[in-house]
Design a protein around this motif. Structure first.
Motif, PDB file in Angstrom:
ATOM      1  N   SER A 250     -17.935  -0.904  13.321  1.00  0.00           N
ATOM      2  CA  SER A 250     -19.114  -1.563  13.139  1.00  0.00           C
ATOM      3  C   SER A 250     -20.252  -0.454  13.773  1.00  0.00           C
ATOM      4  N   GLU A 251     -19.787   0.458  14.332  1.00  0.00           N
ATOM      5  CA  GLU A 251     -20.543   1.479  14.976  1.00  0.00           C
ATOM      6  C   GLU A 251     -19.889   2.978  14.533  1.00  0.00           C
ATOM      7  N   PRO A 252     -20.850   3.903  14.175  1.00  0.00           N
ATOM      8  CA  PRO A 252     -22.091   4.017  13.756  1.00  0.00           C
ATOM      9  C   PRO A 252     -22.725   3.202  12.635  1.00  0.00           C
ATOM     10  N   PHE A 253     -21.774   2.629  11.837  1.00  0.00           N
ATOM     11  CA  PHE A 253     -22.027   2.190  10.484  1.00  0.00           C
ATOM     12  C   PHE A 253     -20.790   1.090  10.442  1.00  0.00           C
ATOM     13  N   PRO A 254     -21.053   0.036   9.501  1.00  0.00           N
ATOM     14  CA  PRO A 254     -19.940  -0.856   9.320  1.00  0.00           C
ATOM     15  C   PRO A 254     -19.165  -0.541   8.218  1.00  0.00           C
ATOM     16  N   VAL A 255     -17.678  -0.267   8.326  1.00  0.00           N
ATOM     17  CA  VAL A 255     -16.913  -0.121   7.173  1.00  0.00           C
ATOM     18  C   VAL A 255     -15.546  -0.782   7.606  1.00  0.00           C
ATOM     19  N   PHE A 256     -14.763  -0.937   6.469  1.00  0.00           N
ATOM     20  CA  PHE A 256     -13.291  -1.257   6.799  1.00  0.00           C
ATOM     21  C   PHE A 256     -12.330  -0.738   5.615  1.00  0.00           C
ATOM     22  N   SER A 257     -11.177  -0.709   6.022  1.00  0.00           N
ATOM     23  CA  SER A 257     -10.040  -0.397   4.730  1.00  0.00           C
ATOM     24  C   SER A 257      -8.894  -0.969   5.363  1.00  0.00           C
ATOM     25  N   PRO A 258      -8.136  -1.740   4.309  1.00  0.00           N
ATOM     26  CA  PRO A 258      -6.596  -2.332   4.908  1.00  0.00           C
ATOM     27  C   PRO A 258      -5.870  -0.994   4.546  1.00  0.00           C
ATOM     28  N   SER A 259      -5.661   0.133   5.307  1.00  0.00           N
ATOM     29  CA  SER A 259      -5.012   1.353   4.970  1.00  0.00           C
ATOM     30  C   SER A 259      -3.559   1.434   4.716  1.00  0.00           C
ATOM     31  N   PRO A 260      -2.933   1.612   3.524  1.00  0.00           N
ATOM     32  CA  PRO A 260      -1.771   1.956   3.297  1.00  0.00           C
ATOM     33  C   PRO A 260      -1.115   2.896   4.292  1.00  0.00           C
ATOM     34  N   SER A 261      -1.954   4.004   4.429  1.00  0.00           N
ATOM     35  CA  SER A 261      -1.153   5.251   5.017  1.00  0.00           C
ATOM     36  C   SER A 261      -2.088   5.571   6.178  1.00  0.00           C
ATOM     37  N   PHE A 262      -2.450   4.813   7.213  1.00  0.00           N
ATOM     38  CA  PHE A 262      -3.210   4.805   8.282  1.00  0.00           C
ATOM     39  C   PHE A 262      -2.636   6.003   9.254  1.00  0.00           C
ATOM     40  N   ASP A 263      -1.539   5.985   9.599  1.00  0.00           N
ATOM     41  CA  ASP A 263      -0.748   6.988  10.408  1.00  0.00           C
ATOM     42  C   ASP A 263       0.548   7.432   9.867  1.00  0.00           C
ATOM     43  N   GLU A 264       0.953   7.010   8.669  1.00  0.00           N
ATOM     44  CA  GLU A 264       2.197   7.186   8.330  1.00  0.00           C
ATOM     45  C   GLU A 264       1.919   7.851   6.778  1.00  0.00           C
ATOM     46  N   THR A 265       2.279   9.074   6.554  1.00  0.00           N
ATOM     47  CA  THR A 265       2.642   9.471   5.122  1.00  0.00           C
ATOM     48  C   THR A 265       3.481   8.823   3.931  1.00  0.00           C
ATOM     49  N   VAL A 266       2.524   8.117   2.910  1.00  0.00           N
ATOM     50  CA  VAL A 266       3.674   7.653   2.053  1.00  0.00           C
ATOM     51  C   VAL A 266       3.917   8.690   1.007  1.00  0.00           C
ATOM     52  N   VAL A 267       5.192   8.625   0.696  1.00  0.00           N
ATOM     53  CA  VAL A 267       5.577   9.770  -0.587  1.00  0.00           C
ATOM     54  C   VAL A 267       6.094   8.917  -1.769  1.00  0.00           C
ATOM     55  N   LEU A 268       5.382   9.371  -2.828  1.00  0.00           N
ATOM     56  CA  LEU A 268       5.399   8.732  -4.332  1.00  0.00           C
ATOM     57  C   LEU A 268       6.187   9.702  -5.124  1.00  0.00           C
ATOM     58  N   GLU A 269       7.465   9.442  -5.100  1.00  0.00           N
ATOM     59  CA  GLU A 269       8.155  10.143  -6.129  1.00  0.00           C
ATOM     60  C   GLU A 269       7.793  10.293  -7.607  1.00  0.00           C
ATOM     61  N   PRO A 270       8.042  11.337  -8.496  1.00  0.00           N
ATOM     62  CA  PRO A 270       7.674  11.373  -9.794  1.00  0.00           C
ATOM     63  C   PRO A 270       8.157  10.070 -10.570  1.00  0.00           C
ATOM     64  N   GLY A 271       7.072   9.327 -11.325  1.00  0.00           N
ATOM     65  CA  GLY A 271       7.497   8.452 -12.138  1.00  0.00           C
ATOM     66  C   GLY A 271       7.460   6.787 -11.245  1.00  0.00           C
ATOM     67  N   ARG A 272       7.456   6.903  -9.769  1.00  0.00           N
ATOM     68  CA  ARG A 272       7.343   6.113  -9.070  1.00  0.00           C
ATOM     69  C   ARG A 272       5.811   5.226  -8.891  1.00  0.00           C
ATOM     70  N   VAL A 273       6.087   4.001  -8.572  1.00  0.00           N
ATOM     71  CA  VAL A 273       4.667   3.190  -8.588  1.00  0.00           C
ATOM     72  C   VAL A 273       4.694   2.610  -7.129  1.00  0.00           C
ATOM     73  N   LEU A 274       3.271   2.653  -6.624  1.00  0.00           N
ATOM     74  CA  LEU A 274       2.759   1.983  -5.507  1.00  0.00           C
ATOM     75  C   LEU A 274       1.754   1.053  -5.732  1.00  0.00           C
ATOM     76  N   ASP A 275       2.319  -0.339  -5.283  1.00  0.00           N
ATOM     77  CA  ASP A 275       1.460  -1.583  -5.604  1.00  0.00           C
ATOM     78  C   ASP A 275       0.818  -1.883  -4.239  1.00  0.00           C
ATOM     79  N   LEU A 276      -0.490  -2.350  -4.712  1.00  0.00           N
ATOM     80  CA  LEU A 276      -1.413  -2.824  -3.529  1.00  0.00           C
ATOM     81  C   LEU A 276      -1.947  -4.233  -3.969  1.00  0.00           C
TER      82      LEU A 276
END
Length: 301
Positions: A250-276
């Motif tokens: 909320s400081e210094p400006f208001p933002v949010f994100s339901p982050s799918p890779s906040f502190d862990e990398t998501v590996v997406l293999e060729p042809g694979r799908v990530l659903d959110l």
């Protein structure tokens, strides 16, 4: 019963109207500099009473555009816009900023108190190569003028079409603490700076950063218009291996994100799908914590 929600389309945008108010405008073909990683976005979002719920191109981060789907770190590419965080060097202006382009609508529907559109999009790297094919749906529903509420369901499927694995991360996965912004991202009006933040766990304010919680809510006040509003967002689901964690300020400006890779990398293999999948609820008043909890129980996906 929900009020009628309608869609109108022109070559560059799609406008959503509920209870006589334009509650959303989806910009299909933004006229933005390449450094801002041009991409479709929702702005303005408004309450049923017409109060603003988003900001666009703020002076501090020109690439923040209302409510948008994007990603800050994708195998060295930046689909977020602006500088890229580099481990050991901080933020750097690099020639690595990609674009997300609307290709076509697959469906646009209205009826039974809701409206929705599904589209195909292409994520193109700075090299000109198509890396991700996306299928994205926005569903607008539950418009209730008597209660001053409407809701948005957001769903996306990201398919790796690069031909080799994609590493989906954030500044935090690259060494910056508490900067796990990526995925669906909301930038609020400047007047919401310092707004109240609560979560389903009972944690409040800046302590929500990086936590896991079924939902969070931000409550802020308007400029020019009396009163304020509340935005409730559910973490939703990700088919990735990393849990959804909240990036929120909320400081210094208001933002949010339901982050799918906040502190862990998501590996997406060729042809694979990530659903959110995520849901947001917009309320035309400032809700106390107990009311937010009741709304969360009512609107839980």
């Amino acid at each position: 019963m929900s009020d009628t929600i309608t869609l109108s389309r022109d070559p560059d945008a799609l406008t959503v109207t509920a209870a006589g108010t334009e509650i959303a405008r989806y910009v299909l073909r933004p006229d933005a500099p390449a450094v801002e990683a041009p991409k479709p976005f929702l702005h303005p979002l408004r309450t049923l009473g017409g109060a603003p719920l988003t900001a666009v191109r703020p002076w501090d981060h020109r690439w923040h555009k209302g409510l948008q789907m994007t990603w800050s770190h994708v195998s060295g590419q930046n689909f977020w816009g602006g500088p890229t965080f580099v481990r050991g060097s901080g933020y750097q202006r690099l020639d690595n900023v990609g674009t997300i382009r609307h290709e076509r609508f697959e469906a646009v529907v209205e009826g039974d108190g809701e409206a929705a559109f599904t589209e195909s999009l292409a994520w193109t790297a700075s090299t000109g190569e198509r890396w991700i094919g996306e299928r994205r749906t926005h569903r607008f529903h539950a418009a209730d003028p008597a209660r001053g509420i409407w809701a948005l369901d957001f769903a996306t499927s990201l398919t790796n079409v690069r031909g080799s694995a994609l590493e989906l991360g954030s500044p935090t996965t690259h060494g910056r603490d508490a900067a796990g912004y990526t995925g669906l991202f909301w930038r609020g009006p400047r007047s919401w700076t310092g707004c109240d933040v609560v979560s389903a766990t009972g944690i409040t304010g800046g302590d929500v950063m990086g936590t896991r919680s079924d939902w969070i809510a931000l409550t802020g006040q308007h400029d020019e218009i009396d009163g304020g509003a509340t935005v409730l967002c559910f973490a939703g689901t990700s088919s990735g291996a990393a849990p959804i964690r909240w990036f929120v300020r909320s400081e210094p400006f208001p933002v949010f994100s339901p982050s799918p890779s906040f502190d862990e990398t998501v590996v997406l293999e060729p042809g694979r799908v990530l659903d959110l999948r995520h849901r947001l609820v917009f309320v035309d008043r400032m809700c106390a914590s107990d009311e937010v909890g009741a709304l969360a129980a009512e609107f839980a996906p």
